[in-house]
Scaffold this active site. Structure first.
Site, PDB file in Angstrom:
ATOM      1  N   ASN A 181     -42.065 -70.966  17.249  1.00 60.60           N
ATOM      2  CA  ASN A 181     -43.458 -70.747  16.853  1.00 60.60           C
ATOM      3  C   ASN A 181     -43.811 -69.301  16.531  1.00 60.60           C
ATOM      4  O   ASN A 181     -44.988 -68.986  16.346  1.00 60.60           O
ATOM      5  CB  ASN A 181     -44.385 -71.294  17.942  1.00 60.60           C
ATOM      6  CG  ASN A 181     -44.122 -72.766  18.200  1.00 60.60           C
ATOM      7  OD1 ASN A 181     -44.045 -73.546  17.251  1.00 60.60           O
ATOM      8  ND2 ASN A 181     -43.940 -73.140  19.455  1.00 60.60           N
ATOM      9  N   THR A 182     -42.833 -68.416  16.525  1.00 58.88           N
ATOM     10  CA  THR A 182     -43.059 -67.031  16.099  1.00 58.88           C
ATOM     11  C   THR A 182     -42.174 -66.792  14.870  1.00 58.88           C
ATOM     12  O   THR A 182     -40.946 -66.864  14.982  1.00 58.88           O
ATOM     13  CB  THR A 182     -42.705 -66.042  17.238  1.00 58.88           C
ATOM     14  OG1 THR A 182     -43.616 -66.266  18.315  1.00 58.88           O
ATOM     15  CG2 THR A 182     -42.801 -64.594  16.787  1.00 58.88           C
TER      16      THR A 182
ATOM     17  N   LYS B 134     -32.067 -66.818  25.930  1.00 60.92           N
ATOM     18  CA  LYS B 134     -32.445 -68.230  25.750  1.00 60.92           C
ATOM     19  C   LYS B 134     -32.252 -68.637  24.300  1.00 60.92           C
ATOM     20  O   LYS B 134     -32.767 -67.976  23.392  1.00 60.92           O
ATOM     21  CB  LYS B 134     -33.902 -68.442  26.172  1.00 60.92           C
ATOM     22  CG  LYS B 134     -34.340 -69.904  26.097  1.00 60.92           C
ATOM     23  CD  LYS B 134     -35.617 -70.129  26.872  1.00 60.92           C
ATOM     24  CE  LYS B 134     -36.062 -71.572  26.834  1.00 60.92           C
ATOM     25  NZ  LYS B 134     -37.271 -71.811  27.631  1.00 60.92           N
TER      26      LYS B 134
ATOM     27  N   ASN C 205     -34.120 -74.018  24.339  1.00 60.20           N
ATOM     28  CA  ASN C 205     -35.550 -74.042  24.035  1.00 60.20           C
ATOM     29  C   ASN C 205     -35.899 -75.390  23.379  1.00 60.20           C
ATOM     30  O   ASN C 205     -35.067 -76.292  23.332  1.00 60.20           O
ATOM     31  CB  ASN C 205     -35.886 -72.865  23.100  1.00 60.20           C
ATOM     32  CG  ASN C 205     -37.273 -72.306  23.377  1.00 60.20           C
ATOM     33  OD1 ASN C 205     -38.235 -73.062  23.506  1.00 60.20           O
ATOM     34  ND2 ASN C 205     -37.387 -70.996  23.478  1.00 60.20           N
TER      35      ASN C 205
ATOM     36  N   SER D  48     -37.903 -69.315  20.388  1.00 59.83           N
ATOM     37  CA  SER D  48     -39.133 -70.067  20.196  1.00 59.83           C
ATOM     38  C   SER D  48     -39.332 -70.332  18.706  1.00 59.83           C
ATOM     39  O   SER D  48     -39.221 -69.410  17.895  1.00 59.83           O
ATOM     40  CB  SER D  48     -40.333 -69.281  20.736  1.00 59.83           C
ATOM     41  OG  SER D  48     -41.517 -69.876  20.242  1.00 59.83           O
TER      42      SER D  48
ATOM     43  N   PHE E 171     -46.766 -68.047  21.533  1.00 57.77           N
ATOM     44  CA  PHE E 171     -46.780 -66.921  22.494  1.00 57.77           C
ATOM     45  C   PHE E 171     -48.197 -66.421  22.780  1.00 57.77           C
ATOM     46  O   PHE E 171     -48.520 -65.242  22.597  1.00 57.77           O
ATOM     47  CB  PHE E 171     -45.947 -65.733  21.966  1.00 57.77           C
ATOM     48  CG  PHE E 171     -44.452 -65.907  22.043  1.00 57.77           C
ATOM     49  CD1 PHE E 171     -43.876 -66.928  22.777  1.00 57.77           C
ATOM     50  CD2 PHE E 171     -43.607 -65.018  21.378  1.00 57.77           C
ATOM     51  CE1 PHE E 171     -42.488 -67.071  22.842  1.00 57.77           C
ATOM     52  CE2 PHE E 171     -42.227 -65.142  21.437  1.00 57.77           C
ATOM     53  CZ  PHE E 171     -41.667 -66.180  22.164  1.00 57.77           C
TER      54      PHE E 171
ATOM     55  N   ASN F 171     -45.274 -78.491  21.012  1.00 52.43           N
ATOM     56  CA  ASN F 171     -46.215 -77.372  21.165  1.00 52.43           C
ATOM     57  C   ASN F 171     -45.965 -76.333  20.092  1.00 52.43           C
ATOM     58  O   ASN F 171     -44.842 -76.134  19.633  1.00 52.43           O
ATOM     59  CB  ASN F 171     -46.109 -76.764  22.578  1.00 52.43           C
ATOM     60  CG  ASN F 171     -45.132 -75.616  22.653  1.00 52.43           C
ATOM     61  OD1 ASN F 171     -45.463 -74.472  22.345  1.00 52.43           O
ATOM     62  ND2 ASN F 171     -43.891 -75.916  23.023  1.00 52.43           N
TER      63      ASN F 171
HETATM   64  C1  LIG Z   1     -46.140 -76.443  26.186  1.00 55.53           C
HETATM   65  C2  LIG Z   1     -44.830 -75.697  26.224  1.00 55.53           C
HETATM   66  C3  LIG Z   1     -44.813 -74.307  26.123  1.00 55.53           C
HETATM   67  C4  LIG Z   1     -43.600 -73.621  26.153  1.00 55.53           C
HETATM   68  N1  LIG Z   1     -43.611 -72.242  26.086  1.00 55.53           N
HETATM   69  C5  LIG Z   1     -42.444 -71.568  26.196  1.00 55.53           C
HETATM   70  C6  LIG Z   1     -42.413 -70.150  26.213  1.00 55.53           C
HETATM   71  O1  LIG Z   1     -43.462 -69.483  26.174  1.00 55.53           O
HETATM   72  N2  LIG Z   1     -41.217 -69.532  26.286  1.00 55.53           N
HETATM   73  C7  LIG Z   1     -40.026 -70.220  26.370  1.00 55.53           C
HETATM   74  O2  LIG Z   1     -38.974 -69.597  26.459  1.00 55.53           O
HETATM   75  N3  LIG Z   1     -40.034 -71.574  26.376  1.00 55.53           N
HETATM   76  C8  LIG Z   1     -41.190 -72.251  26.293  1.00 55.53           C
HETATM   77  N4  LIG Z   1     -41.179 -73.615  26.313  1.00 55.53           N
HETATM   78  C9  LIG Z   1     -39.883 -74.329  26.332  1.00 55.53           C
HETATM   79  C10 LIG Z   1     -39.467 -74.739  27.762  1.00 55.53           C
HETATM   80  O3  LIG Z   1     -39.253 -73.605  28.552  1.00 55.53           O
HETATM   81  C11 LIG Z   1     -38.174 -75.577  27.716  1.00 55.53           C
HETATM   82  O4  LIG Z   1     -37.133 -74.789  27.197  1.00 55.53           O
HETATM   83  C12 LIG Z   1     -38.323 -76.830  26.854  1.00 55.53           C
HETATM   84  O5  LIG Z   1     -39.603 -77.383  26.969  1.00 55.53           O
HETATM   85  C13 LIG Z   1     -37.300 -77.914  27.227  1.00 55.53           C
HETATM   86  O6  LIG Z   1     -37.485 -78.363  28.544  1.00 55.53           O
HETATM   87  P1  LIG Z   1     -38.292 -79.721  28.917  1.00 55.53           P
HETATM   88  O7  LIG Z   1     -37.763 -80.798  28.016  1.00 55.53           O
HETATM   89  O8  LIG Z   1     -38.005 -79.958  30.367  1.00 55.53           O
HETATM   90  O9  LIG Z   1     -39.705 -79.420  28.661  1.00 55.53           O
HETATM   91  C14 LIG Z   1     -42.379 -74.332  26.275  1.00 55.53           C
HETATM   92  C15 LIG Z   1     -42.410 -75.724  26.390  1.00 55.53           C
HETATM   93  C16 LIG Z   1     -43.608 -76.411  26.367  1.00 55.53           C
HETATM   94  C17 LIG Z   1     -43.598 -77.918  26.510  1.00 55.53           C
END
Ligand SMILES: Cc1cc2nc3c(=O)[nH]c(=O)nc-3n(C[C@H](O)[C@H](O)[C@H](O)COP(=O)(O)O)c2cc1C
Length: 401
Positions: free
Chosen positions: A216-217, A252, A286, A214, A151, A147
């Site tokens: 993406n910022t 995080k 993350n 993140s 934000f 992704n």
């Molecule tokens: C579509 C998507 C959007 C995410 N947006 C955020 C976010 O806004 N803030 C954040 O701290 N992590 C974000 N994450 C990261 C998740 O919180 C997590 O740290 C990461 O996906 C690893 O866990 P998973 O493998 O179970 O998905 C996002 C993950 C995905 C897949």
């Protein structure tokens, strides 16, 4: 690698026939959360016909309007999974990671799926729309997602209103707020402090996460580097003291930090501060910007953060490292690629006190939490333990001997 266009119409006609032939049957199975029905029917059709972001929106709406099965009583019955951390009580260690309910619209519906805590966000001070679409890609063959949302957020005030509206009658689960910064803001500390000001005294928020990882910022992840991080944490913790906020504050971090950066971060997290305040926990990890060579999907070269199965071992190793480097003195929420009871068990043994997941929910459907909780409880008792507290970090301790 390029992706072939999807055979949308073929699947749509399949869906129409299926729905036309047994709408009642479908509705009942959807509502009851029948695992086989979701795995062999709903999820494949959804993945073939609806893009990643639209199915994310659909899931949020289903949770918001309570059209999701209720697994919450099934997941709260395992005595060996209960724990208390900071001043909070958890029925079991499995929570929903940030990024799913970015605007805090659907917490009660998500609690029905059985999560013992839900992290809302990331929330930015002002509303912002995020990056251009498409910005979410399913890597089906890898059980992963990339992704680059960037934000997208309704902003602090709207999220505060959403939480007030949805949780005023009943707050069914522990709620965290994950704070981010606006893309164009030049005052990083100020953006996070605004979050503490807006949510600090909200009775609907139980803990805070400062998200500096993140991908993406632009520039966000540089805050993790020692020379920036130290004054940054001072700024946040001084503000927390001034605002008289006693709720736990976690940071995080990214899985892409090298060994010396991991050491620096650990040192910064446990360092005594003039304000007398401390960081209460770490969220590890993350998404990653790395691309393991094992990836098979045609979307694997999209830019953004990779999550799901390919992140699992990277994140577990990082949990182990951070547990050792902080000598187990700071609770860790372990997140990355958790999709079954064994994955959760490994992360607890590596040093996590709580677990979060996101990507697996998109692949395995709404009965996932209930299945993980059952299996985890069984694994713990099969190994002769009577509580999760007994297993936190036992693999990390063995590694350091
Ligand atoms: C579509 C998507 C959007 C995410 N947006 C955020 C976010 O806004 N803030 C954040 O701290 N992590 C974000 N994450 C990261 C998740 O919180 C997590 O740290 C990461 O996906 C690893 O866990 P998973 O493998 O179970 O998905 C996002 C993950 C995905 C897949």
């Amino acid at each position: 690698m390029t992706c072939k266009p999807q055979l949308m119409s073929k699947f749509m006609s399949g869906l129409t026939i299926a729905l036309g032939g047994g709408a009642g049957f479908v509705a009942i199975n959807l509502y009851k959360g029948n695992e086989k029905f979701y795995n062999s029917f709903v999820m494949p059709i959804l993945h073939a016909t609806v893009d990643g972001e639209s199915s994310h929106r659909l899931a949020i709406n289903m949770a918001k309007y309570s059209f999701l099965p209720n697994f919450s009583s099934k997941t709260s019955e395992h005595k060996n999974l209960k724990s208390s951390l900071w001043t909070l009580e958890f029925n079991h260690p499995i929570g929903l990671a940030a990024g799913f309910d970015k605007d805090g619209e659907a917490v009660p519906g998500l609690a029905k799926l059985g999560f013992s805590f839900v992290e809302v966000g990331s929330v930015t001070p002002n509303p912002q729309s995020g990056n251009e679409k498409p910005r979410v890609f399913r890597l089906k063959e890898d059980e992963a997602i990339i992704n680059r949302y960037g934000f997208n957020s309704s902003g602090h005030e709207a999220v505060r209103e959403n939480l007030t509206k949805s949780l005023s009658n009943l707050k069914p689960t522990v709620v965290g707020i994950n704070l981010g910064k606006n893309k164009t803001s030049t005052d990083s500390i100020g953006d996070y402090v605004k979050g503490l000001e807006v949510f600090g005294n909200s009775k609907f928020v139980d803990y805070f996460v400062i998200n500096i990882s993140s991908p993406n910022t632009p520039g966000l992840r540089d805050i993790q580097l020692k020379d920036t991080l130290d004054p940054f944490l001072d700024g946040i913790l001084n503000a927390k003291a001034k605002l008289n906020i006693t709720k736990p504050l976690l940071v995080k971090i990214s899985p892409d930090l090298n060994d010396s950066e991991r050491k620096d971060i650990a040192q910064m997290m446990i360092k005594p501060r003039l304000s007398g305040q401390k960081i209460d926990g770490l969220v590890v990890t993350n998404t990653t910007i790395s691309r393991p060579p094992s990836l098979k999907s045609c979307h694997s070269s999209e830019s953004g953060g990779l999550s799901g199965q390919p992140l699992k071992n990277l994140s577990t190793q990082m949990i182990r490292d951070m547990y050792c480097l902080t000598k187990g003195s700071i609770p860790i929420i372990g997140v990355g690629g958790v999709a079954d009871g064994q994955d959760a068990y490994e992360k607890l043994r590596a040093g996590a006190s709580l677990i979060q997941l996101y990507t697996a929910l998109a692949y395995r459907g709404p009965s996932l939490v209930s299945t993980i909780v059952n299996d985890l409880s069984q694994l713990i008792s099969d190994d002769g333990f009577s509580s999760i507290e007994e297993i936190i970090g036992i693999d990390a301790k063995q590694t350091t001997k």
